[in-house]
Each structure stands twice: as C-alpha cells, then as structure tokens.
Design a protein around this motif. Structure first.
Motif, PDB file in Angstrom:
ATOM      1  N   TYR A  90      21.240   5.251  -5.694  1.00 45.33           N
ATOM      2  CA  TYR A  90      19.973   4.553  -5.462  1.00 45.33           C
ATOM      3  C   TYR A  90      19.872   4.212  -3.983  1.00 45.33           C
ATOM      4  O   TYR A  90      20.760   3.553  -3.438  1.00 45.33           O
ATOM      5  N   VAL A  91      18.800   4.654  -3.335  1.00 46.86           N
ATOM      6  CA  VAL A  91      18.575   4.355  -1.920  1.00 46.86           C
ATOM      7  C   VAL A  91      17.091   4.073  -1.703  1.00 46.86           C
ATOM      8  O   VAL A  91      16.261   4.340  -2.574  1.00 46.86           O
ATOM      9  N   GLY A  92      16.767   3.555  -0.544  1.00 47.42           N
ATOM     10  CA  GLY A  92      15.370   3.349  -0.175  1.00 47.42           C
ATOM     11  C   GLY A  92      14.821   4.599   0.494  1.00 47.42           C
ATOM     12  O   GLY A  92      15.538   5.288   1.212  1.00 47.42           O
ATOM     13  N   ALA A  93      13.569   4.910   0.246  1.00 48.48           N
ATOM     14  CA  ALA A  93      12.944   6.108   0.811  1.00 48.48           C
ATOM     15  C   ALA A  93      12.944   6.088   2.337  1.00 48.48           C
ATOM     16  O   ALA A  93      12.993   7.133   2.969  1.00 48.48           O
ATOM     17  N   GLY A  94      12.919   4.912   2.929  1.00 44.65           N
ATOM     18  CA  GLY A  94      12.859   4.809   4.380  1.00 44.65           C
ATOM     19  C   GLY A  94      14.208   4.829   5.074  1.00 44.65           C
ATOM     20  O   GLY A  94      14.267   4.831   6.308  1.00 44.65           O
ATOM     21  N   VAL A  95      15.302   4.889   4.331  1.00 41.57           N
ATOM     22  CA  VAL A  95      16.637   4.862   4.931  1.00 41.57           C
ATOM     23  C   VAL A  95      16.933   6.222   5.548  1.00 41.57           C
ATOM     24  O   VAL A  95      16.724   7.263   4.931  1.00 41.57           O
ATOM     25  N   TYR A 149      13.418  -3.407  -7.111  1.00 39.67           N
ATOM     26  CA  TYR A 149      13.932  -4.356  -6.140  1.00 39.67           C
ATOM     27  C   TYR A 149      15.437  -4.176  -6.071  1.00 39.67           C
ATOM     28  O   TYR A 149      16.058  -3.584  -6.937  1.00 39.67           O
ATOM     29  N   GLY A 150      16.006  -4.675  -4.994  1.00 33.28           N
ATOM     30  CA  GLY A 150      17.438  -4.496  -4.796  1.00 33.28           C
ATOM     31  C   GLY A 150      18.097  -5.756  -4.290  1.00 33.28           C
ATOM     32  O   GLY A 150      17.680  -6.871  -4.619  1.00 33.28           O
ATOM     33  N   LYS A 151      19.104  -5.554  -3.463  1.00 32.02           N
ATOM     34  CA  LYS A 151      19.953  -6.634  -2.983  1.00 32.02           C
ATOM     35  C   LYS A 151      19.164  -7.767  -2.324  1.00 32.02           C
ATOM     36  O   LYS A 151      19.466  -8.929  -2.493  1.00 32.02           O
ATOM     37  N   TYR A 171       9.453  -3.779  -4.266  1.00 33.97           N
ATOM     38  CA  TYR A 171       8.765  -2.674  -3.609  1.00 33.97           C
ATOM     39  C   TYR A 171       7.970  -1.946  -4.678  1.00 33.97           C
ATOM     40  O   TYR A 171       8.492  -1.639  -5.739  1.00 33.97           O
ATOM     41  N   ALA A 172       6.695  -1.662  -4.393  1.00 34.58           N
ATOM     42  CA  ALA A 172       5.853  -1.019  -5.398  1.00 34.58           C
ATOM     43  C   ALA A 172       4.919  -0.012  -4.750  1.00 34.58           C
ATOM     44  O   ALA A 172       4.513  -0.176  -3.598  1.00 34.58           O
ATOM     45  N   GLN A 186      24.475   1.073   1.549  1.00 35.72           N
ATOM     46  CA  GLN A 186      23.906   0.199   0.513  1.00 35.72           C
ATOM     47  C   GLN A 186      23.238   1.076  -0.518  1.00 35.72           C
ATOM     48  O   GLN A 186      22.630   2.085  -0.180  1.00 35.72           O
ATOM     49  N   GLY A 187      23.315   0.669  -1.755  1.00 35.90           N
ATOM     50  CA  GLY A 187      22.653   1.469  -2.793  1.00 35.90           C
ATOM     51  C   GLY A 187      23.560   1.616  -3.980  1.00 35.90           C
ATOM     52  O   GLY A 187      24.667   1.127  -4.002  1.00 35.90           O
TER      53      GLY A 187
END
Length: 94
Positions: A12-17, A49-51, A56-57, A93-94
């Motif tokens: 699991y990661v953020g699209a912007g990372v 949502y995460g840590k 985020y939507a 992170q993830g």
C-alpha cells in the motif's frame, strides 16, 4: 490443471510518492518484473486513510493527489520472499 503453492505480496502506497523520480508504484512494477515475478497488478483506491489519519478521496470537488495505490504481486513463496528486501528498501511507509 496442477495446483501449485502461491503467495501474494500486497503493498500500500500513496499515488504521489516518488522513487528516484518515478511514481513509486511504477518503480515497484518495474522492479518486480525485473525480478521475474509471474504477475503484478496496480489498483488505485477511491478512498482511504493511513498513518497520518487523513482521509484521501477521489471526489469531483475534492480530488486528492495522494490517493491510495495497491500493488499486488503473485508468485511462489520463495520468489516473493527473495524480492522482499528490495521492496522494503523502496517502501519506507506503506
């Protein structure tokens, strides 16, 4: 059809990372392909949502840059285990 043991790796990661100038999810796909894994799929989350506990939507009026992205790879347990150190080096992170 013969059944063989398989293992799934879910990241699991953020699209912007980013990773070395590329989207992390794309860099992971390239790394997993280079490692010879059988299959990899990337799915974009529509909400999560995460840590940091921020939600985020993907809504028309509230588009988030850092939507959740799920990278899933499937292969033998040995192949998944062998690639884990490389993945852990890329994903802080993830």
């Amino acid at each position: 059809m013969k059944s063989v043991p398989a293992k799934r790796l879910t990241i699991y990661v953020g699209a912007g990372v980013k990773w070395q100038g590329k989207a992390l999810y794309h860099a992971l796909v390239l790394k997993l392909k280079e490692a010879g894994l059988i299959g990899v799929t990337v799915s974009r989350g529509i909400e999560g949502y995460g840590k940091r506990n921020s939600i985020y939507a993907a809504r028309i009026l509230d588009l988030s840059y850092d939507l959740p992205v799920i990278v899933e790879a499937v292969d033998s347990p040995e192949k998944i285990t062998s690639v884990l150190p490389q993945v852990q080096a890329m994903v802080s992170q993830g």
